[in-house]
Design an enzyme around this catalytic site. Structure first.
Site, PDB file in Angstrom:
ATOM      1  N   GLY A 127      -1.240  -4.995  -2.599  1.00  0.00           N
ATOM      2  CA  GLY A 127      -0.167  -4.467  -3.434  1.00  0.00           C
ATOM      3  C   GLY A 127       0.860  -3.735  -2.577  1.00  0.00           C
ATOM      4  O   GLY A 127       0.509  -2.828  -1.828  1.00  0.00           O
ATOM      5  N   ASP A 131       2.305   4.773  -4.976  1.00  0.00           N
ATOM      6  CA  ASP A 131       2.362   5.393  -6.315  1.00  0.00           C
ATOM      7  C   ASP A 131       1.528   6.667  -6.424  1.00  0.00           C
ATOM      8  O   ASP A 131       1.386   7.222  -7.506  1.00  0.00           O
ATOM      9  CB  ASP A 131       1.940   4.387  -7.389  1.00  0.00           C
ATOM     10  CG  ASP A 131       0.458   4.025  -7.300  1.00  0.00           C
ATOM     11  OD1 ASP A 131      -0.147   4.251  -6.224  1.00  0.00           O
ATOM     12  OD2 ASP A 131      -0.088   3.529  -8.284  1.00  0.00           O
ATOM     13  N   CYS A 139      -3.363  -3.026  -9.887  1.00  0.00           N
ATOM     14  CA  CYS A 139      -3.554  -4.325  -9.233  1.00  0.00           C
ATOM     15  C   CYS A 139      -4.841  -4.993  -9.700  1.00  0.00           C
ATOM     16  O   CYS A 139      -4.905  -6.222  -9.814  1.00  0.00           O
ATOM     17  CB  CYS A 139      -3.541  -4.148  -7.714  1.00  0.00           C
ATOM     18  SG  CYS A 139      -1.909  -3.597  -7.144  1.00  0.00           S
ATOM     19  N   LEU A 153     -12.254  -3.340   0.067  1.00  0.00           N
ATOM     20  CA  LEU A 153     -12.728  -3.194   1.437  1.00  0.00           C
ATOM     21  C   LEU A 153     -13.973  -2.305   1.432  1.00  0.00           C
ATOM     22  O   LEU A 153     -14.065  -1.378   0.621  1.00  0.00           O
ATOM     23  CB  LEU A 153     -11.648  -2.542   2.310  1.00  0.00           C
ATOM     24  CG  LEU A 153     -10.350  -3.327   2.472  1.00  0.00           C
ATOM     25  CD1 LEU A 153      -9.325  -2.489   3.244  1.00  0.00           C
ATOM     26  CD2 LEU A 153     -10.596  -4.640   3.199  1.00  0.00           C
TER      27      LEU A 153
HETATM   28  N1  SAH Z   1      -2.353   2.038  -7.832  1.00  0.00           N
HETATM   29  C1  SAH Z   1      -2.289   1.014  -6.808  1.00  0.00           C
HETATM   30  C2  SAH Z   1      -2.630   1.572  -5.443  1.00  0.00           C
HETATM   31  C3  SAH Z   1      -1.759   1.036  -4.361  1.00  0.00           C
HETATM   32  S1  SAH Z   1      -2.397   1.309  -2.740  1.00  0.00           S
HETATM   33  C4  SAH Z   1      -3.223  -0.120  -7.200  1.00  0.00           C
HETATM   34  O1  SAH Z   1      -3.437  -0.338  -8.395  1.00  0.00           O
HETATM   35  O2  SAH Z   1      -3.730  -0.833  -6.329  1.00  0.00           O
HETATM   36  C5  SAH Z   1      -1.674  -0.107  -1.957  1.00  0.00           C
HETATM   37  C6  SAH Z   1      -2.535  -1.361  -1.884  1.00  0.00           C
HETATM   38  O3  SAH Z   1      -3.475  -1.277  -0.831  1.00  0.00           O
HETATM   39  C7  SAH Z   1      -3.356  -1.693  -3.105  1.00  0.00           C
HETATM   40  O4  SAH Z   1      -2.612  -2.346  -4.087  1.00  0.00           O
HETATM   41  C8  SAH Z   1      -4.442  -2.587  -2.528  1.00  0.00           C
HETATM   42  O5  SAH Z   1      -3.998  -3.921  -2.437  1.00  0.00           O
HETATM   43  C9  SAH Z   1      -4.639  -2.040  -1.152  1.00  0.00           C
HETATM   44  N2  SAH Z   1      -5.803  -1.148  -1.040  1.00  0.00           N
HETATM   45  C10 SAH Z   1      -5.813   0.197  -0.919  1.00  0.00           C
HETATM   46  N3  SAH Z   1      -7.061   0.678  -0.796  1.00  0.00           N
HETATM   47  C11 SAH Z   1      -7.897  -0.402  -0.845  1.00  0.00           C
HETATM   48  C12 SAH Z   1      -9.328  -0.593  -0.770  1.00  0.00           C
HETATM   49  N4  SAH Z   1     -10.173   0.447  -0.618  1.00  0.00           N
HETATM   50  N5  SAH Z   1      -9.811  -1.850  -0.876  1.00  0.00           N
HETATM   51  C13 SAH Z   1      -8.981  -2.916  -1.026  1.00  0.00           C
HETATM   52  N6  SAH Z   1      -7.637  -2.797  -1.090  1.00  0.00           N
HETATM   53  C14 SAH Z   1      -7.097  -1.575  -1.006  1.00  0.00           C
END
Ligand code: SAH
Length: 197
Positions: A127, A131, A139, A153
């Site tokens: 994403g 935010d 997402c 992850l």
């Molecule tokens: N509120 C948003 C957060 C965005 S953080 C949401 O609904 O996802 C930005 C992006 O990083 C996320 O959309 C996701 O694709 C990725 N991301 C962040 N932390 C993650 C994790 N622990 N595992 C997988 N993807 C992650």
């Protein structure tokens, strides 16, 4: 010499587009971000691109949903992104990859599916949004509604983040790059996320 270096880099990144791991940055969220957050995601995109250029195994980066407000912002804030050896499309990724929908995997901290390893055939989506956790499950819900796979992850196994396991877009890009190099999540996380000792 500078010119030659630039040409070598260009060739390397063209190769990444041809055969690198595909990772989409979903930029369909301009309306959900405040102005400072829009600037912040632009900075993160630039970081991601530079990390990709330096990486041992660069990605085929796809920027999807580059239209309307988001395109306006990128045009203003991210110099030269049109010249990146990357795919930039105004279409949403589901349209752009309509024929390969079964390969799409949305990465989201809210998924129960923990990623064990990256599948070179899969197309991962990150994403492109800042935010500060205002839009919870954004997402995850998008992936579920579109009927595509999702995964998180395996961060909990390796690191305890202060408040949440949600990372920034560019950190996720960098962790993927490190994993491709090291094939080890713990080392990948430690290389990217600063830890307090
Ligand atoms: N509120 C948003 C957060 C965005 S953080 C949401 O609904 O996802 C930005 C992006 O990083 C996320 O959309 C996701 O694709 C990725 N991301 C962040 N932390 C993650 C994790 N622990 N595992 C997988 N993807 C992650």
């Amino acid at each position: 010499a500078r010119k030659q270096e630039r040409q070598e880099m260009k060739a390397r990144m063209e190769k990444a587009v041809a055969e690198g791991q595909k990772v989409i940055i979903d930029l369909d969220f301009a309306d959900l971000m405040r102005e400072t957050e829009q600037k912040s995601i632009c900075g993160q995109l630039a970081y991601s691109w530079h990390a990709n250029c330096r990486a041992q195994r660069p990605l085929h980066l796809v920027l999807s949903g580059v239209q309307g407000k988001m395109k306006e912002i990128l045009d203003k804030q991210v110099s030269g992104y049109r010249n990146w050896q990357a795919t930039v499309t105004e279409q949403p990724y589901v349209q752009h990859f309509a024929e390969q929908k079964e390969k799409l995997v949305y990465l989201t901290a809210d998924s129960d599916n923990e990623l064990e390893e990256l599948d070179p055939e899969a197309i991962y989506i990150i994403g492109g949004i800042v935010d500060r956790n205002r839009h919870k499950l954004l997402c995850y819900n998008k992936a579920v509604e579109q009927g595509i796979s999702h995964a998180r992850l395996p961060i909990g196994d390796y690191m305890k983040l202060a408040s949440s396991q949600v990372m920034t877009t560019n950190h996720v890009v960098e962790i993927i790059l490190r994993w491709l190099e090291l094939k080890d999540w713990k080392q990948a996380f430690e290389a990217v996320i600063p830890t307090r000792k």
